[in-house]
Motif scaffolding. Structure first.
Motif, PDB file in Angstrom:
ATOM      1  N   UNK A   1       2.451   4.746   6.889  1.00  0.00           N
ATOM      2  CA  UNK A   1       1.656   5.085   5.694  1.00  0.00           C
ATOM      3  C   UNK A   1       2.094   4.258   4.498  1.00  0.00           C
ATOM      4  N   UNK A   2       3.338   3.814   4.525  1.00  0.00           N
ATOM      5  CA  UNK A   2       3.866   3.048   3.396  1.00  0.00           C
ATOM      6  C   UNK A   2       3.956   1.551   3.682  1.00  0.00           C
ATOM      7  N   UNK A   3       3.223   1.117   4.709  1.00  0.00           N
ATOM      8  CA  UNK A   3       2.973  -0.316   4.854  1.00  0.00           C
ATOM      9  C   UNK A   3       3.934  -1.128   5.689  1.00  0.00           C
ATOM     10  N   UNK A   4       4.687  -0.498   6.601  1.00  0.00           N
ATOM     11  CA  UNK A   4       5.593  -1.299   7.430  1.00  0.00           C
ATOM     12  C   UNK A   4       4.778  -2.285   8.265  1.00  0.00           C
ATOM     13  N   UNK A   5       5.307  -3.505   8.435  1.00  0.00           N
ATOM     14  CA  UNK A   5       4.580  -4.556   9.146  1.00  0.00           C
ATOM     15  C   UNK A   5       5.125  -4.828  10.542  1.00  0.00           C
ATOM     16  N   UNK A   6       6.441  -4.732  10.668  1.00  0.00           N
ATOM     17  CA  UNK A   6       7.069  -5.136  11.934  1.00  0.00           C
ATOM     18  C   UNK A   6       8.218  -4.192  12.241  1.00  0.00           C
ATOM     19  N   UNK A   7       8.254  -3.716  13.494  1.00  0.00           N
ATOM     20  CA  UNK A   7       9.305  -2.789  13.916  1.00  0.00           C
ATOM     21  C   UNK A   7      10.056  -3.445  15.079  1.00  0.00           C
ATOM     22  N   UNK A   8      11.362  -3.617  14.911  1.00  0.00           N
ATOM     23  CA  UNK A   8      12.171  -4.301  15.920  1.00  0.00           C
ATOM     24  C   UNK A   8      13.156  -3.316  16.542  1.00  0.00           C
ATOM     25  N   UNK A   9      13.093  -3.188  17.860  1.00  0.00           N
ATOM     26  CA  UNK A   9      13.985  -2.280  18.579  1.00  0.00           C
ATOM     27  C   UNK A   9      14.605  -2.971  19.788  1.00  0.00           C
ATOM     28  N   UNK A  10      15.643  -2.360  20.318  1.00  0.00           N
ATOM     29  CA  UNK A  10      16.265  -2.854  21.551  1.00  0.00           C
ATOM     30  C   UNK A  10      16.313  -1.743  22.579  1.00  0.00           C
ATOM     31  N   UNK A  11      17.501  -1.528  23.159  1.00  0.00           N
ATOM     32  CA  UNK A  11      17.800  -0.415  24.082  1.00  0.00           C
ATOM     33  C   UNK A  11      17.268  -0.659  25.490  1.00  0.00           C
ATOM     34  N   UNK A  12      15.967  -0.897  25.648  1.00  0.00           N
ATOM     35  CA  UNK A  12      15.440  -1.287  26.961  1.00  0.00           C
ATOM     36  C   UNK A  12      15.697  -2.778  27.125  1.00  0.00           C
TER      37      UNK A  12
ATOM     38  N   UNK B   1      -1.904   1.865 -11.588  1.00  0.00           N
ATOM     39  CA  UNK B   1      -2.778   0.733 -11.925  1.00  0.00           C
ATOM     40  C   UNK B   1      -2.020  -0.586 -11.890  1.00  0.00           C
ATOM     41  N   UNK B   2      -0.749  -0.519 -12.217  1.00  0.00           N
ATOM     42  CA  UNK B   2       0.037  -1.758 -12.276  1.00  0.00           C
ATOM     43  C   UNK B   2       0.526  -2.220 -10.897  1.00  0.00           C
ATOM     44  N   UNK B   3       0.288  -1.408  -9.873  1.00  0.00           N
ATOM     45  CA  UNK B   3       0.707  -1.805  -8.526  1.00  0.00           C
ATOM     46  C   UNK B   3      -0.232  -2.865  -7.958  1.00  0.00           C
TER      47      UNK B   3
ATOM     48  N   UNK C   1      -2.317  -3.729  -2.375  1.00  0.00           N
ATOM     49  CA  UNK C   1      -1.780  -3.214  -1.109  1.00  0.00           C
ATOM     50  C   UNK C   1      -1.166  -1.827  -1.294  1.00  0.00           C
ATOM     51  N   UNK C   2      -0.395  -1.680  -2.352  1.00  0.00           N
ATOM     52  CA  UNK C   2       0.279  -0.395  -2.578  1.00  0.00           C
ATOM     53  C   UNK C   2      -0.727   0.665  -3.033  1.00  0.00           C
ATOM     54  N   UNK C   3      -1.701   0.227  -3.839  1.00  0.00           N
ATOM     55  CA  UNK C   3      -2.713   1.180  -4.306  1.00  0.00           C
ATOM     56  C   UNK C   3      -3.487   1.783  -3.142  1.00  0.00           C
ATOM     57  N   UNK C   4      -3.615   0.999  -2.082  1.00  0.00           N
ATOM     58  CA  UNK C   4      -4.426   1.459  -0.953  1.00  0.00           C
ATOM     59  C   UNK C   4      -3.628   2.185   0.118  1.00  0.00           C
ATOM     60  N   UNK C   5      -2.371   2.382  -0.126  1.00  0.00           N
ATOM     61  CA  UNK C   5      -1.580   3.132   0.846  1.00  0.00           C
ATOM     62  C   UNK C   5      -1.902   4.617   0.722  1.00  0.00           C
ATOM     63  N   UNK C   6      -1.935   5.280   1.845  1.00  0.00           N
ATOM     64  CA  UNK C   6      -2.388   6.681   1.813  1.00  0.00           C
ATOM     65  C   UNK C   6      -1.514   7.564   0.911  1.00  0.00           C
TER      66      UNK C   6
ATOM     67  N   UNK D   1      -0.268   6.802  -1.889  1.00  0.00           N
ATOM     68  CA  UNK D   1      -0.691   6.548  -3.272  1.00  0.00           C
ATOM     69  C   UNK D   1      -2.096   7.107  -3.499  1.00  0.00           C
ATOM     70  N   UNK D   2      -2.939   6.985  -2.490  1.00  0.00           N
ATOM     71  CA  UNK D   2      -4.288   7.567  -2.605  1.00  0.00           C
ATOM     72  C   UNK D   2      -4.180   9.085  -2.776  1.00  0.00           C
ATOM     73  N   UNK D   3      -3.310   9.692  -1.972  1.00  0.00           N
ATOM     74  CA  UNK D   3      -3.089  11.148  -2.103  1.00  0.00           C
ATOM     75  C   UNK D   3      -2.534  11.488  -3.487  1.00  0.00           C
ATOM     76  N   UNK D   4      -1.651  10.629  -3.951  1.00  0.00           N
ATOM     77  CA  UNK D   4      -1.043  10.859  -5.260  1.00  0.00           C
ATOM     78  C   UNK D   4      -2.111  10.861  -6.367  1.00  0.00           C
ATOM     79  N   UNK D   5      -3.045   9.930  -6.257  1.00  0.00           N
ATOM     80  CA  UNK D   5      -4.130   9.863  -7.255  1.00  0.00           C
ATOM     81  C   UNK D   5      -4.895  11.181  -7.282  1.00  0.00           C
TER      82      UNK D   5
END
Lengths: 556, 289
Positions: free
Chosen positions: A337-348, B258-260, B263-268, B270-274
């Protein structure tokens, strides 16, 4: 007995596919070799460097240099921008065998050569200039970045060496930024079987000695490291060997622990988690820290690493093992939800690489290849493609989108252990030795490409994909000086705010609040001098005879 | 020589088959990869040397890692029965009892351990945790206090657990809990987020209004992104009936969003926060009118 054995063998062959090859390639700890810097001149000093030097906790202005000597002595690092003039010095006069010297006041994105020694002599140096630090650029800088990713590497055997050499070949022959490795990212299980000091010597320092002298190493804790390390007391070889930022020295948010931490490199934010020892519960200290950290970054890319894989059907199973399930179900909804792009794991001990995903937190069979807008788990038109620029096309993530991440389980830098390798969320599943390289570079259109390649031990690039992020250079609308809005003009040069009041209306009062909501100025005039106010964000509350409204200005 | 080699090969063949058979039978139950194999190997070793207490102890550790606590305990007790008097065994028995909520037994085992090594901090910590579960809060607190003040590298989790015990012992002792948080911040770094968050909770719970607001301001000033903090502060200001300040804080939250970057503005979140900002704003306006 032969009959009995034959029966057992037949029974086995007829049932399950226990095709996993398990190589018990534990290092020969009795044959620990003292490290002699490869290609470096020998010296006849009475004190010998037996480990390192190696680089830790690199920031744009500082780095930690560590090394071990056979007998206690002082710690001295000479460094400078040219190899022939190492005119600066950082030292510690306490006698020790475990040396740790912080260099500070460095310039960002700058190369410093160095050597280490004691008060009377240099103990380790490179006349050919192979011992150096390149400081990261200032956070937010958009430039080429290369990270070498090693999962479950620590076998100390030829498999590990071949994987290492394949990467060295790759980076030496790279079409651009030849020889450049900005960082090493270890995904845990860096030294089998228990992460003891001797095993670390065999599997980390003896193997990667050359690279550790010129590239900062970061790591997360693996279960094998966790056998000799105690996260509850942050003691044991893993915590002694590595020095990680606990107080956001390298960017990010202070975690207060080396078990999980974050750092910035260029415009990438790295979040390192402990999926082994630390509580993985929602609302636990690590969860709260992760949430605060990820919601505090403004970096263009977010990469996270931890040992236990979100998705795997290799030598471990993400449908049945608690740590894997907990990381997937507890951490990933919040991180995605907060925009992570890449997740790197090992173990297997395999290489398994996902499609471009969002929202798949269930078991493997619940994976839906449809696009998220149709109730599925892939993102974008080609999110269920291979992500290759020259095939189905790069995965696309606009600068305005949060959804879409690639998950990589890459734990075959030291051994392979097979498994069904049939997780539905994976685009590629390979029972092959190798390591990964991540490269972030300009796409030539104002965006950037994040490309990951899986480099096999035989130098083949067996898989690759790209996430393209457009419009990275675009920034948000500014409300800074010069703002003109419906009710207000801010003239930054004069340090003056002018209010526009209707002819039929009358200004009653103006209140100005600073960035923590404190009332800092009152006025009844339409023209207000704000030149003496400190820099920052201000809310201007205007009350007239007919109405009340607010505006904002940023004084820079 | 030939005979010996043949015999060895036969032995290895038999051993491999036994391991594979064990794995086959246990595969559905034990899915932890190489841990499964190591348990299988240890089982073979035990079958070859059934009176070796060390082997039972080692397999117990593997079972424990595998979260097969009953099997782990069985092996530890067998190891003890066979003569293992090592203090580490007492610790493991205590830990398994603790993990299976058998707190009385856990306490007995850890006290045996502490008779052999009264200053071991891990054991003291486990003892305090067991005592806490047995509702013996005062003793738990004494033990944990010792641990916190003597452990070389405490973690945020330790401080949080210590605070929890302080408040269990006396649910009004926020002063003590806040002092513990400050001690943690002193030891771990002043910006350790999980401790700063806990400080906020305790200040709220103890009704220290102005200090709560100072704490929100700390977050606002300390962090790069502060839209969430502005909203949380506004919500708190509403709760304590200071609507105008809440209104200003909401305005700051909106400007911060507004200053974000887009990408951050469209994160859920932040949308919920609005949406939350909008809702709180209208609730404040309704209060005013």
């Amino acid at each position: 007995m032969i009959k009995k054995s034959t029966f057992l063998l037949a029974a086995l062959c007829s049932v399950v596919s226990i095709a996993q090859t398990y190589n018990v390639d534990l290092p020969n700890v009795s044959a620990v070799a003292v490290t002699n810097p490869v290609g470096l001149p020998q010296h006849s000093a009475s004190v010998t460097v037996v480990r390192g030097p190696y680089l830790q906790s690199g920031t744009p202005t500082s780095v930690v240099v560590k090394w071990r000597t056979d007998i206690p002595t002082q710690s001295v690092v000479h460094y400078g921008k040219t190899l022939k003039s190492l005119s600066k010095k950082a030292s510690n006069s306490a006698l020790t065998t475990e040396h740790e010297v912080a260099l500070s006041g460095l310039f960002p994105d700058t190369k410093y050569y160095f050597n280490v020694g004691n008060k009377s002599e240099v103990l380790s140096k490179s006349d050919s200039g192979e011992m150096y630090i390149i400081t990261p650029p200032t956070a937010g800088t958009k430039q080429f970045v290369r990270a070498w990713i090693l999962g479950d590497a620590g076998t100390a055997n030829n498999n590990q060496r071949e994987v290492r050499d394949a990467y060295y070949d790759y980076v030496e022959d790279a079409p651009q930024n030849k020889g450049k490795t900005d960082m090493m990212l270890f995904l845990g299980d860096n030294a089998y079987g228990s992460g003891t000091d001797e095993q670390y010597q065999n599997a980390l320092f003896d193997i990667y000695d050359d690279m550790l002298k010129k590239s900062v190493a970061w790591s997360c804790l693996g279960n094998h490291d966790g056998k000799s390390a105690d996260s509850a007391t942050q003691s044991g070889p893993y915590y002694d060997i590595f020095t990680f930022p606990t107080n956001a020295q390298a960017g990010g948010t202070a975690s207060g622990t080396e078990a999980y931490y974050s750092f910035d490199y260029a415009n990438i934010h790295f979040i390192i988690l402990d999926s082994h020892h630390t509580s993985r519960a929602v609302g636990g200290a690590m969860y709260n820290w992760t949430k605060a950290d990820i919601q505090n970054t403004k970096q263009d890319w977010i990469v996270t690493l931890f040992h236990h894989p979100i998705y795997t059907k290799g030598s471990h199973d993400s449908d049945t093992e608690d740590r894997l399930i907990e990381m997937r179900q507890n951490f990933m909804p919040m991180m995605e939800a907060n925009g992570v792009d890449l997740i790197l794991n090992g173990h297997s001990h395999s290489y398994e690489r996902s499609f471009f995903l969002n929202g798949h937190y269930g078991f493997a069979h619940t994976f839906n290849p449809d696009e998220i807008s149709e109730g599925g788990h892939t993102v974008g038109e080609n999110g269920h493609g291979d992500g290759k620029v020259d095939s189905n096309g790069a995965y696309q993530k606009t600068s305005a989108a949060a959804e879409g991440a690639v998950y990589i389980t890459t734990g075959s830098a030291g051994k392979i252990s097979g498994g069904d390798l049939n997780h539905q969320a994976m685009s590629v599943s390979l029972n092959q030795l190798g390591s990964c390289v991540m490269e972030v570079e300009d796409d030539g259109r104002g965006g950037q490409n994040l490309t990951v390649k899986f480099i096999r031990e035989n130098d083949d690039i067996e898989d690759y994909f790209t996430i393209n992020k457009s419009g990275i250079a675009l920034k948000a609308d500014s409300t800074a000086s010069g703002l003109i809005s419906g009710g207000l003009i801010y003239d930054a040069n004069k340090g003056e705010v002018k209010l526009k009041v209707d002819k039929n209306d009358r200004l009653k009062k103006v209140n100005i609040y600073n960035n923590i909501g404190e009332l800092v100025k009152k006025s009844r005039k339409e023209s207000i001098n704000v030149g003496k106010l400190p820099k920052g964000l201000y809310i201007i509350e205007v009350i007239t005879k007919n109405k009340g409204y607010t505006e904002s200005i940023t004084i820079e | 020589m030939i005979f010996n080699k043949k015999g060895y090969l036969h032995f290895m063949f038999k051993r491999t088959l036994l391991i594979l058979l064990f794995l086959l039978l246990s595969m559905p139950m034990l899915a932890h990869g190489d841990l499964t194999i190591r348990i299988a190997e240890k089982t073979i070793e035990i079958s070859e040397d059934p009176n070796n207490f060390e082997l039972y102890y080692q397999r117990g550790l593997l079972y424990q890692q595998h979260m097969e606590f009953d099997y782990a305990l069985e092996d530890y007790l067998k190891s003890q029965f066979l003569g293992n008097t090592n203090k580490a065994l007492h610790y493991q028995i205590a830990e398994v009892h603790f993990l299976t909520a058998a707190y009385t037994e856990a306490l007995q085992s850890i006290e045996w351990y502490l008779e052999l090594d009264s200053k071991d901090l891990s054991a003291k910590k486990l003892q305090a945790q067991i005592l806490f579960q047995l509702q013996s809060h005062k003793k738990s607190l004494e033990g944990y206090r010792y641990v916190i003040h003597n452990m070389k590298d405490i973690r945020p989790e330790d401080v949080l657990e210590y605070c929890n015990i302080i408040l269990a012992e006396n649910n009004k002792n926020y002063k003590g809990a806040l002092e513990a948080v400050e001690y943690g911040l002193d030891q771990l770094g002043p910006h350790t987020i999980s401790l700063q968050l806990k400080k906020l909770d305790y200040l709220k719970d103890s009704g220290q209004t102005e200090k709560v607001l100072e704490q929100y301001n700390y977050f606002i000033l300390e962090y790069n992104r502060n839209e969430f903090w502005y909203y949380k502060k506004a919500k708190y200001l509403t709760e304590i009936n200071r609507p105008h300040e809440a209104f200003i804080s909401l305005k700051l939250a909106s400007v911060a969003i507004e200053q974000l970057n887009a990408k951050f503005k469209n994160m859920s979140p932040v949308i919920e926060l609005k949406e939350q900002i909008k809702s709180l704003e209208s609730s404040i306006n309704n209060q005013k009118s």
